[in-house]
Design an enzyme around this catalytic site. Sequence first.
Site, mmCIF file in Angstrom:
data_model
loop_
_atom_site.group_PDB
_atom_site.id
_atom_site.type_symbol
_atom_site.label_atom_id
_atom_site.label_comp_id
_atom_site.label_asym_id
_atom_site.label_seq_id
_atom_site.Cartn_x
_atom_site.Cartn_y
_atom_site.Cartn_z
ATOM 1 N N THR A 218 -24.837 -39.079 -4.000
ATOM 2 C CA THR A 218 -25.127 -39.237 -5.454
ATOM 3 C C THR A 218 -25.882 -40.549 -5.490
ATOM 4 O OG1 THR A 218 -23.534 -37.757 -6.359
ATOM 5 C CG2 THR A 218 -24.535 -39.209 -7.914
ATOM 6 N N ARG A 246 -22.358 -23.734 -7.787
ATOM 7 C CA ARG A 246 -21.451 -24.988 -7.853
ATOM 8 C C ARG A 246 -22.154 -26.146 -8.583
ATOM 9 N NH1 ARG A 246 -21.612 -30.175 -5.798
ATOM 10 N NH2 ARG A 246 -19.465 -30.897 -5.727
ATOM 11 N N THR A 269 -19.452 -42.201 -6.762
ATOM 12 C CA THR A 269 -19.933 -41.202 -5.644
ATOM 13 C C THR A 269 -18.835 -40.865 -4.818
ATOM 14 O OG1 THR A 269 -21.560 -41.177 -3.889
ATOM 15 C CG2 THR A 269 -20.277 -43.351 -4.310
ATOM 16 N N GLY A 270 -18.896 -39.651 -4.374
ATOM 17 C CA GLY A 270 -17.978 -39.213 -3.409
ATOM 18 C C GLY A 270 -17.626 -37.551 -3.679
#
Length: 353
Positions: A218, A246, A269-270
């Site tokens: 992201t 999703r 982010t992650g």
Amino acid sequence: MASKLFNGLILFLPLLSLVMGHKNVELKQYPLVVSTWPFIEAVRAAWRAVDGGSSAVDSVVEGCSTCEELRCDGTVGPGGSPDENGETTMDALVMDGVTMEVGAVAAMRYVKDGIKAARLVMQHTEHTLLVGEKASEFAISMGLPGPTNLSSSESIEKWTKWKNSSCQPNFRKNVLPENNCGPYRPNNYLDLSDETCPDTYQNKISRLPQVGLHSHDTISMAVIDRTGRIAVGTSTNGATFKVPGRVGDGPIAGSSAYAVDEVGACCATGDGDVMMRFLPCYQVVESMRLGMEPKLAAKDAIARITKKFPDFVGAVVALNKTGEHAGACHGWTFKYSVRSPAMKDVEVFTVLP
């Protein structure tokens, strides 16, 4: 006469504070651009916009749009992260920290301009989030180009190799397939015979990581403009080989990003499937509202996640209204980018787990 002297003193005080070495944040720290990862060209684009007088919202859109065009790390913009069907879709969000307006799109098909579509949702509807093909229809009706095939030769090649590897690994759990790549049924489905699915399948399943050192997920960006207004934006094409439909945390306000004008902002982010359960950016901003400095607010938000999910991989960047910034992460070494008036160019900061 007295009033003139008083007014003159008021005008003189900010200059005096600079002469005496006191910080004047508005003059020295604004504008400011902060972004996840070393997405340097995206930050430069946002900086050019905001330094030229554009609003925080417009500058965030410019920065994230640049990342989409450059297909940053293959996980932003078109041409990357195919789902189980081989299709690339877009998630994006933009938030105005002054008005608290949010526009977002999720699982958007056929339109490559995710962040611009999100801004159109904010500008031209009373809604916050539009999804799927209907989000695409809205974006196109508002003037964005499309319909467009969001796949690329690289994404199709990646998907083909995955299909040829029996669709492993994947994001499924507690299921049994009728063949190597589905369709899937719950593993306690009464009518599923031993002949249709070997018992060893459960041992073959391993969760596919969304993110890695060379495959970020992201761009999340915050901008403070010349007047001190703040905005955030995100864009991503999601997790590779995700279950179709999703939606991660990218278009979820409070998870991937959040901004409150009088407090500050957060970028994240992650592993979005985990992060959206905790709204870490909302947590960061609210912690700063209560007086916590950015570094501690960022660490606290990450700690809340890792307490429940020790194997979690992710990071946040906290930014307060004075321009102070700091990051925290878990499971990887994280980098984020900053551009301020004190810098000659974008600078990249490294955060250790």
